[in-house]
Design an enzyme around this catalytic site. Sequence first.
Site, PDB file in Angstrom:
ATOM      1  N   ASP A 100       0.792  -1.222   0.000  1.00 34.82           N
ATOM      2  CA  ASP A 100       0.000   0.000   0.000  1.00 34.82           C
ATOM      3  C   ASP A 100       0.829   1.279   0.000  1.00 34.82           C
ATOM      4  O   ASP A 100       0.332   2.342   0.343  1.00 34.82           O
ATOM      5  CB  ASP A 100      -0.904   0.004   1.237  1.00 34.82           C
ATOM      6  CG  ASP A 100      -0.127  -0.271   2.527  1.00 34.82           C
ATOM      7  OD1 ASP A 100       1.093  -0.020   2.570  1.00 34.82           O
ATOM      8  OD2 ASP A 100      -0.750  -0.758   3.489  1.00 34.82           O
ATOM      9  N   GLU A 122      -0.098  -9.103  -1.082  1.00 32.08           N
ATOM     10  CA  GLU A 122      -0.677  -8.576   0.153  1.00 32.08           C
ATOM     11  C   GLU A 122      -1.864  -7.668  -0.171  1.00 32.08           C
ATOM     12  O   GLU A 122      -1.968  -6.529   0.282  1.00 32.08           O
ATOM     13  CB  GLU A 122       0.349  -7.842   1.016  1.00 32.08           C
ATOM     14  CG  GLU A 122      -0.118  -7.671   2.467  1.00 32.08           C
ATOM     15  CD  GLU A 122       0.888  -6.942   3.333  1.00 32.08           C
ATOM     16  OE1 GLU A 122       1.632  -7.623   4.065  1.00 32.08           O
ATOM     17  OE2 GLU A 122       0.935  -5.694   3.292  1.00 32.08           O
ATOM     18  N   GLU A 136      -1.935   5.106   3.071  1.00 27.19           N
ATOM     19  CA  GLU A 136      -1.916   3.695   2.688  1.00 27.19           C
ATOM     20  C   GLU A 136      -3.304   3.109   2.437  1.00 27.19           C
ATOM     21  O   GLU A 136      -3.485   2.293   1.525  1.00 27.19           O
ATOM     22  CB  GLU A 136      -1.194   2.870   3.759  1.00 27.19           C
ATOM     23  CG  GLU A 136       0.302   3.093   3.824  1.00 27.19           C
ATOM     24  CD  GLU A 136       0.710   4.282   4.660  1.00 27.19           C
ATOM     25  OE1 GLU A 136       1.917   4.523   4.811  1.00 27.19           O
ATOM     26  OE2 GLU A 136      -0.190   4.992   5.168  1.00 27.19           O
ATOM     27  N   HIS A 207       6.918   4.900  13.465  1.00 28.81           N
ATOM     28  CA  HIS A 207       7.251   5.669  12.274  1.00 28.81           C
ATOM     29  C   HIS A 207       6.035   6.233  11.551  1.00 28.81           C
ATOM     30  O   HIS A 207       6.179   7.126  10.733  1.00 28.81           O
ATOM     31  CB  HIS A 207       8.020   4.797  11.267  1.00 28.81           C
ATOM     32  CG  HIS A 207       7.138   3.830  10.527  1.00 28.81           C
ATOM     33  ND1 HIS A 207       6.701   2.665  11.093  1.00 28.81           N
ATOM     34  CD2 HIS A 207       6.606   3.879   9.282  1.00 28.81           C
ATOM     35  CE1 HIS A 207       5.943   2.022  10.221  1.00 28.81           C
ATOM     36  NE2 HIS A 207       5.863   2.731   9.120  1.00 28.81           N
ATOM     37  N   ARG A 209       3.069   7.977   9.674  1.00 29.92           N
ATOM     38  CA  ARG A 209       2.828   9.395   9.405  1.00 29.92           C
ATOM     39  C   ARG A 209       1.716   9.954  10.289  1.00 29.92           C
ATOM     40  O   ARG A 209       1.807  11.074  10.805  1.00 29.92           O
ATOM     41  CB  ARG A 209       2.473   9.567   7.925  1.00 29.92           C
ATOM     42  CG  ARG A 209       2.395  10.999   7.441  1.00 29.92           C
ATOM     43  CD  ARG A 209       1.961  11.027   5.988  1.00 29.92           C
ATOM     44  NE  ARG A 209       2.909  10.351   5.122  1.00 29.92           N
ATOM     45  CZ  ARG A 209       3.882  10.955   4.451  1.00 29.92           C
ATOM     46  NH1 ARG A 209       4.022  12.262   4.558  1.00 29.92           N
ATOM     47  NH2 ARG A 209       4.694  10.286   3.677  1.00 29.92           N
ATOM     48  N   HIS A 239      13.806   5.231  13.152  1.00 32.62           N
ATOM     49  CA  HIS A 239      13.512   5.486  11.746  1.00 32.62           C
ATOM     50  C   HIS A 239      14.265   6.725  11.264  1.00 32.62           C
ATOM     51  O   HIS A 239      14.538   7.645  12.035  1.00 32.62           O
ATOM     52  CB  HIS A 239      12.009   5.686  11.577  1.00 32.62           C
ATOM     53  CG  HIS A 239      11.510   5.540  10.184  1.00 32.62           C
ATOM     54  ND1 HIS A 239      11.576   6.564   9.265  1.00 32.62           N
ATOM     55  CD2 HIS A 239      10.936   4.495   9.538  1.00 32.62           C
ATOM     56  CE1 HIS A 239      11.051   6.153   8.114  1.00 32.62           C
ATOM     57  NE2 HIS A 239      10.658   4.909   8.250  1.00 32.62           N
TER      58      HIS A 239
END
Length: 394
Positions: A100, A122, A136, A207, A209, A239
């Site tokens: 994604d 996936e 995503e 990590h 967003r 990260h």
Amino acid sequence: MNAAPVRAVLVLGTRPEAIKLAPVVRAMADSPVFEPLVVTTGQHREMLHQMLDLLQIPVRTALDVMRDRQQLSALTARLVDSLGEVIREHCPHLVVVHGDTTTALAGALAAFYEQVPVAHVEAGLRTGVPHNPFPEELNRRLIARIARWHFAPTPRAAGHLIAEGVSESAVFITGNTVVDNLLWVLAQRTGRSHFTTGPRRVLLTLHRRENQGDTMRGMGDAVRRLADRSDVEIVLPLHKSPAVREALLPELSGHNNIRVVEPLNYLDFSATLAACDLILTDSGGIQEEAPTLGKPTLVLRTTTERPEAIEAGAAILVGTDPDAIVAAANTLLDDQTVYQRMANAGNPFGDGHAADRILTHLTDDFGQVTATAPRTRASAAPAAAGTGRSDVRS
């Protein structure tokens, strides 16, 4: 059987994509049917390139599309343009994308524009909330409108696709390739754990967003409070994102029980994962890896597209509230009954043969004959989608 191999462009740009497409690349390279052509976009340039050789992924084309703090719209446009050129150059029979990411969406869109069919590894994960995770959730929904082959890791994921109108004949339940790769990597026995002597070892990864900013600073405060226990050692592979570092380093630096390290190569990360007692994460992939090793996991998000682990009892969707995070972690560290129940929940995400199943379906559809794995269509997926069943039929 056709003499010429089936050319497959596999597009990846992030560390998780490399991890999860590596078994497919290796399987294609070992097959007389396929010629894998790996294209990297560099979406996670430093984190990606350090591991490609370790995972035995030969790269045919490496793009340079990243700019510091660029907007998603600019990244997407640059990716579609660059990947379109690559597809025109190699004239593949199919393009394979994973998951994604912006790289995956751009790869699928560029293939569509060049009229090349797309295989989506996936496929079918959903939170049901278009903006969470961002971007995503929308990316994977859009890819589903483009793909010809939908390789769903679980019956639930397959059910999502069929409920959205994807033909059952195009949906296949394969298990998740992350299990394939984790078992392959651990069998190499070359990774090094980054825990030292802590009696209770906690692995932390953050990590996402949507968690950055004040939410992530609050998570950092929760972790620091947890580290005040005398019996824990917390390892955080940090990260590379500047936003992540700005949020976490002021909260976590300087505590004796917290080890902040640079991102680990996948061999070392897998060894560290295998050595831990408890995981705190907002990652998607770790939610799939942890049950393989019996590691209880607290998911530091408000939604998850992987509810199978929650339903199986291997993970808890604890949210982002600092007090809730501390309370849940303390319960698992102090109550062995609760801990063992989660540790023994089992893995709903597969058996380590997902890549074999993917190649079987692709080989069949390209008119070849192979016996790598039994064919698995999703004819029962609509019923299974609402039950939380986690078996992968074979």
